[in-house]
Structure formats: C-alpha cells, structure tokens
Scaffold this motif. Structure first.
Motif, PDB file in Angstrom:
ATOM      1  N   ASP A  18      37.696  37.651  39.281  1.00 21.36           N
ATOM      2  CA  ASP A  18      37.557  39.004  38.741  1.00 21.36           C
ATOM      3  C   ASP A  18      38.117  39.957  39.799  1.00 21.36           C
ATOM      4  OD1 ASP A  18      36.547  41.631  38.076  1.00 21.36           O
ATOM      5  OD2 ASP A  18      35.005  40.669  36.839  1.00 21.36           O
ATOM      6  N   ASP A 237      22.685  42.139  33.886  1.00 19.26           N
ATOM      7  CA  ASP A 237      23.928  41.375  33.830  1.00 19.26           C
ATOM      8  C   ASP A 237      24.263  40.779  35.194  1.00 19.26           C
ATOM      9  OD1 ASP A 237      24.852  42.132  31.017  1.00 19.26           O
ATOM     10  OD2 ASP A 237      24.496  44.095  31.921  1.00 19.26           O
ATOM     11  N   TYR A 238      23.797  41.438  36.253  1.00 21.03           N
ATOM     12  CA  TYR A 238      24.057  40.995  37.623  1.00 21.03           C
ATOM     13  C   TYR A 238      22.800  41.187  38.456  1.00 21.03           C
ATOM     14  CZ  TYR A 238      28.955  41.860  36.310  1.00 21.03           C
ATOM     15  OH  TYR A 238      30.168  41.875  35.673  1.00 21.03           O
ATOM     16  N   SER A 270      22.169  31.797  42.786  1.00 24.31           N
ATOM     17  CA  SER A 270      22.700  31.299  41.510  1.00 24.31           C
ATOM     18  C   SER A 270      21.696  30.356  40.862  1.00 24.31           C
ATOM     19  CB  SER A 270      24.030  30.579  41.743  1.00 24.31           C
ATOM     20  OG  SER A 270      25.004  31.448  42.271  1.00 24.31           O
ATOM     21  N   CYS A 273      18.793  32.353  39.412  1.00 18.85           N
ATOM     22  CA  CYS A 273      19.213  32.983  38.149  1.00 18.85           C
ATOM     23  C   CYS A 273      19.134  31.986  36.995  1.00 18.85           C
ATOM     24  CB  CYS A 273      20.646  33.507  38.279  1.00 18.85           C
ATOM     25  SG  CYS A 273      20.857  34.931  39.365  1.00 18.85           S
ATOM     26  N   GLN A 285      24.359  33.995  31.262  1.00 16.59           N
ATOM     27  CA  GLN A 285      24.469  33.735  32.698  1.00 16.59           C
ATOM     28  C   GLN A 285      24.376  35.059  33.432  1.00 16.59           C
ATOM     29  OE1 GLN A 285      27.276  30.882  34.672  1.00 16.59           O
ATOM     30  NE2 GLN A 285      28.219  32.729  35.535  1.00 16.59           N
ATOM     31  N   ASN A 287      25.168  37.004  36.617  1.00 11.92           N
ATOM     32  CA  ASN A 287      26.131  36.869  37.696  1.00 11.92           C
ATOM     33  C   ASN A 287      25.687  37.643  38.932  1.00 11.92           C
ATOM     34  OD1 ASN A 287      28.030  35.118  36.415  1.00 11.92           O
ATOM     35  ND2 ASN A 287      28.663  36.840  35.131  1.00 11.92           N
ATOM     36  N   CYS A 289      26.565  40.468  41.926  1.00 14.40           N
ATOM     37  CA  CYS A 289      27.329  41.609  42.429  1.00 14.40           C
ATOM     38  C   CYS A 289      26.990  41.712  43.917  1.00 14.40           C
ATOM     39  CB  CYS A 289      26.934  42.875  41.673  1.00 14.40           C
ATOM     40  SG  CYS A 289      27.696  44.396  42.290  1.00 14.40           S
ATOM     41  N   SER A 342      33.770  32.575  42.658  1.00 19.27           N
ATOM     42  CA  SER A 342      34.139  33.458  41.547  1.00 19.27           C
ATOM     43  C   SER A 342      33.508  33.070  40.216  1.00 19.27           C
ATOM     44  CB  SER A 342      35.663  33.500  41.385  1.00 19.27           C
ATOM     45  OG  SER A 342      36.253  34.240  42.426  1.00 19.27           O
ATOM     46  N   ARG A 344      30.523  32.790  39.779  1.00 16.39           N
ATOM     47  CA  ARG A 344      29.272  33.549  39.730  1.00 16.39           C
ATOM     48  C   ARG A 344      29.421  34.951  40.302  1.00 16.39           C
ATOM     49  NH1 ARG A 344      24.203  32.382  37.264  1.00 16.39           N
ATOM     50  NH2 ARG A 344      24.624  30.206  37.746  1.00 16.39           N
ATOM     51  N   LYS A 346      31.240  38.175  40.594  1.00 15.03           N
ATOM     52  CA  LYS A 346      32.271  38.890  39.837  1.00 15.03           C
ATOM     53  C   LYS A 346      32.645  40.220  40.483  1.00 15.03           C
ATOM     54  CE  LYS A 346      32.083  35.661  36.752  1.00 15.03           C
ATOM     55  NZ  LYS A 346      33.172  34.663  36.643  1.00 15.03           N
TER      56      LYS A 346
END
Length: 509
Positions: A18, A237-238, A270, A273, A285, A287, A289, A342, A344, A346
């Motif tokens: 990303d 989301d993150y 990870s 999560c 999933q 991710n 940040c 990458s 996970r 982003k």
C-alpha cells in the motif's frame, strides 16, 4: 565471511505494498510546523506561508501520506481554535510540549499544504480531553457537504467542497500515563467504540484507527491490544503501533538488531487481531497503521534543549536530533520490516517530517537539508512499490540484543509493476564486506539498471555541518550471470539495486 545466499522465486510472494506505507507525520511540536513546513516571509514561502523548499524535499523523499495534528498535542487540542480568520484565533498553552500554540496553522491550512505536497491526510481526533461530540463536529466540518452547521462553517471560511478525509485516528497513545487524558484499556476501548460508531454513522466511507501500544516495552503491551480490540473490533479497520529505538551506546551489533523487535511486535499484534476477530466471529481482517516510527538519537556533540529548559515559548527548538550513518542503517531495516509486513501493515508514518527525529531539517530563514535517513526512505518509496517477494535467506548471523540469530545481511525484494524490475534493498550490519549470491527463479532477468549505495568510512558521520557528507553514490559491485547475481556489500552500508525483468510476470495486475 561466509556468503549470504538469497533465493527469489516468482511463486513466493507476500503481499502488495500500500503506497501509504511511505507516510510521515506532522505534529504541532517544536519546529515541525512553525519554521518547518510553515514560515511566512521565508525566501521560498508561497502566498500561504508554506516553505516550497520543504515541499520539494517532501516530494523528493516520496512521502505519500501525512498524519496530523498529533501526537501528544492532539490530546489537549480544540480543533475549532485553528479555523476561521487567523487574526481571531486564540493563543493557547499546549500542555503536551509546554509551548504556546498560535493556531496560525489549523485544519484548512494543513489541508492546503497536503494538496501542495501531494500527500494523503490522516487525521487524529482528541479522545484525551474531548470525545464523541468534538470528533463528529470535526468530521462534519471536513467531510460533509454544505447544509448543516459545521459544513456551512467550512464554506464560510472559504472551502465549499468537502475534503473527503479517508483515515481517522481515534486518539493518540492513550496507553501512556504521559498522555493528557490517559485511560485504561477498558475506558479507552469503550470511548473509542462509541466515537467510531458515531463517526461511521455520519460518514460510512471513512476508515478508523484505534490506539494500540505506544512501544513494545510497555507493561500493558498485548493485554492493551486484546482489551481495546474486544470493544472496538466491529468499527475498527486498523490498530496503531508506535516505536522508536535508541541504544547506540550498546554497540553497533545490538543497535542494528533492534529491527527484529519491530518485526516481532508486528507479528504479535497481528496474532492478537486475529484472535479477537475469531472470538467475535467476524470475517474481517484488522490491519496495522504503524503511525509513529523512527530512530531516537541525540549525539553528545549536539546540545539539545528540552521543553523543561525553555517552557511556554512559540515553536522552541527542542529534540532536534542529528542522525548518523549508523542510525540510517537501523532506520532502513525498520522500513524493511514494515514493507515486508505489507500483508498487515497498510499505513506507516515516519516520525516526524521536519526538525524533530526528522529526515528533513530547516534553518529559520535559511536552508533546508536532509539527514542520512532521508535516502533509504526516498529509494524505497521510489522503487519499493508493487509486490513484496517472499525471498529466502541463508547466511551468517550473530547473537545480540536478546536475539540469537541476527542476519548480517538484511534484505527486502519487491517486484515493481510500473518499472518492470525486481528492486532489491540490502543493509549490511557487518563492519566488513559481505559476499552475496542471489538466485532469481521464475523470472526472465535482464540487466542491472540502477545500483546505489549509502555508506561512509565513519559510521558516526552526519550531515549537520557538511550537508553533503553522507549521501548516496552509484556503484557497480554486482554482476548478473544468467539468473544469478553475485556481489559484495560494503561494510555498514545500505544498497539498492534494480534488476530488469524482460517479461511481465503473470501475477501482475
């Protein structure tokens, strides 16, 4: 030294990069904003007061996204202080950095700067002293069309169209007791969920980042993530991670080994999560940040002042770290770890863009110059786009920093769609030359089209006095024989080389 052998096969791939992984961070701290990106009256300043020399360096660095306005600053920040006519804006005491905030730069100014610098904004909301109502009002101001109170206010202040900011961070480092409004994981998790739920009701297009740990050594690390995600996983989301590494006094071997901690940090979070989403029976999933990362380095020869030594000043010159060649190597390996992850990670934000733990340095009324760590970032951003290859390494290693096997050669290999090359990046952690053999299978290889090295005979060399002291140079130290590259890495060096691929592989978009 035994040869390091690396195997790259077309079938072994990790994930697509990303572009936002090449992000940075602008906080109202020290000289990051005032005399960093913004200095009216400077010879290069535009009509909005932004230093165009800094914008050019930001573009040269390849920065794709920038987090704003903090950082610790955001946890005591009222966003409405930074909008409207500048002459009417209040001066406030910023508790995070014990400075006077003039509020000359606020939401609209930063968004103008972001457009000029061609970066995507990543905004943070105050969940320290503020909460749901303030987050919703800022979101409406930024993202909603005219017709209601805060969106009409934006129009009144000169911006008719919504900004459409995609990514929003729900607070900053709420696990740290240094944070204004510090909370337990339960307290923060509940507030973050209710804030995020409301924000997505107002604008369903946004993505949200909840606070993870502010460093891997925190006593609450792991349990903090589990509790926070148990509350927020439906709207998050993150999850964010922060990490800075110092410890140069421990010696080069241990210092450079710390990037392995970063990789373990990412893998651990990870797993947490995934554990939470499975427990909640969610198919999504969550991710990562990694929105603050960098090397912490203050050489003895540079006298640095703290906020305690000069409190309640406007943009004081605090923590203006000067990076060495050695620091640039750890910095490069940290970025390797992020890009290798990458699948996970982003979004990532190197901290900070200017003057404090920065790649870009400015002088008030004077020049702009770059530190050694600028160059690995710039080369990875330019060439490290596409698909990360799952390359396999067999080579000599050493024991240091609590890790039993630290490879002398750190590596990252990316197939770049646009350039049609395998971009190969290396850090030699050894204080001697390292022979390297790279086998490339499944690709029709061509020639080496680019080969650049960053190194210096003095690992403590900086660009402070001679701004050109540590800079990249072209080098021809690898040869191609059929599908095999043979070469030798220089001691304590960063190197990038590009191998052309004659036929576009079938996994390309």
């Amino acid at each position: 030294m035994k040869t390091t052998k690396i195997l790259v096969h077309k079938m072994f791939r990790r994930a697509e990069v990303d572009p936002r992984i090449y992000g940075s961070f602008v906080e109202h701290m020290g000289r990051v904003v005032y005399s960093g990106i913004y200095e009216p009256g400077h010879a290069t300043a535009d009509k909005d007061g932004f230093r165009m020399d800094v914008i050019r360096k930001t573009e040269e660095m390849g920065v794709t996204a920038v987090r704003y306005p903090g950082g610790n600053f955001v946890s005591n920040y009222n966003w409405m202080d930074g909008i409207g006519p500048v002459k009417d804006r209040p001066r406030k005491r910023d508790l995070a950095w014990k400075s006077i905030e003039t509020n000359e730069v606020g939401t609209d100014e930063f968004m103008r700067w972001a457009a000029k610098a061609h970066v995507e904004p990543v905004f943070a909301v105050n969940l320290g002293t503020k909460g749901i109502e303030e987050a919703l009002s800022l979101l409406e101001y930024c993202n909603l069309p005219a017709g209601t109170y805060y969106s009409d206010m934006r129009c009144r202040y000169g911006r008719k169209e919504p900004y459409g900011i995609r990514t929003w961070c729900l607070g900053n480092e709420m696990d740290g007791n240094w944070q204004i409004g510090h909370k337990t994981a339960e307290e923060y998790g509940r507030l973050a969920y209710e804030t995020g739920k409301a924000m997505k009701l107002l604008d369903p297009s946004i993505e949200l980042v909840v606070c993870g740990s502010s460093m891997s050594t925190n006593a609450t690390f792991g349990e903090w993530e589990r509790v926070v995600l148990s509350h927020t996983c439906e709207c998050a989301d993150y999850i964010s991670l922060h990490q800075y590494y110092g410890g140069q006094e421990k010696g080069t071997a241990a210092f450079l080994a710390q990037s392995l901690d970063m990789e373990r940090y990412i893998q651990t979070v990870s797993g947490i999560c995934d554990m939470v989403t499975v427990q909640k029976h969610l198919s999504k999933q969550i991710n990562i940040c990694f929105d603050e990362w960098g090397v912490w380095s203050v050489p003895d020869k540079v006298v640095q002042k703290s906020v305690e030594q000069q409190p309640w000043q406007i943009a004081p010159a605090i923590s203006e770290q000067i990076y060495t060649m050695e620091d640039a190597l750890l910095f490069a390996s940290m970025l390797f770890s992020l890009v290798r992850s990458s699948g996970r990670v982003k979004i990532a934000c190197q901290s900070l863009l200017t003057n404090i733990s920065a790649c870009i340095m400015t002088e008030r009324g004077g020049d702009v110059w770059v530190q050694p760590n600028f160059y690995p970032f710039a080369y990875l951003s330019a060439w490290g786009r596409g698909v990360v290859m799952d390359a396999r390494l067999d080579g000599p290693s050493y024991e240091a920093g609590g890790f039993q096997e630290v490879p002398y050669v750190d590596h990252l290999i990316v197939y770049n769609f646009e350039k049609g090359v395998l971009a190969m990046f290396f850090v030699n952690r050894a204080e001697e030359k390292m022979p390297v053999e790279i086998d490339v299978e499944g690709f029709e290889t061509g020639e080496i089209t680019e080969s650049v090295i960053l190194c210096h005979s003095d690992k403590n060399a900086t660009n402070l006095e001679n701004h050109e002291c540590v800079k990249p140079e072209k080098i021809s130290n690898f040869s191609v024989r059929e599908n095999r590259l043979l070469g030798e890495l220089e001691p304590l060096s960063f190197q990038m080389l590009a191998l052309s691929i004659a036929v576009r592989p079938d996994f390309c978009r």
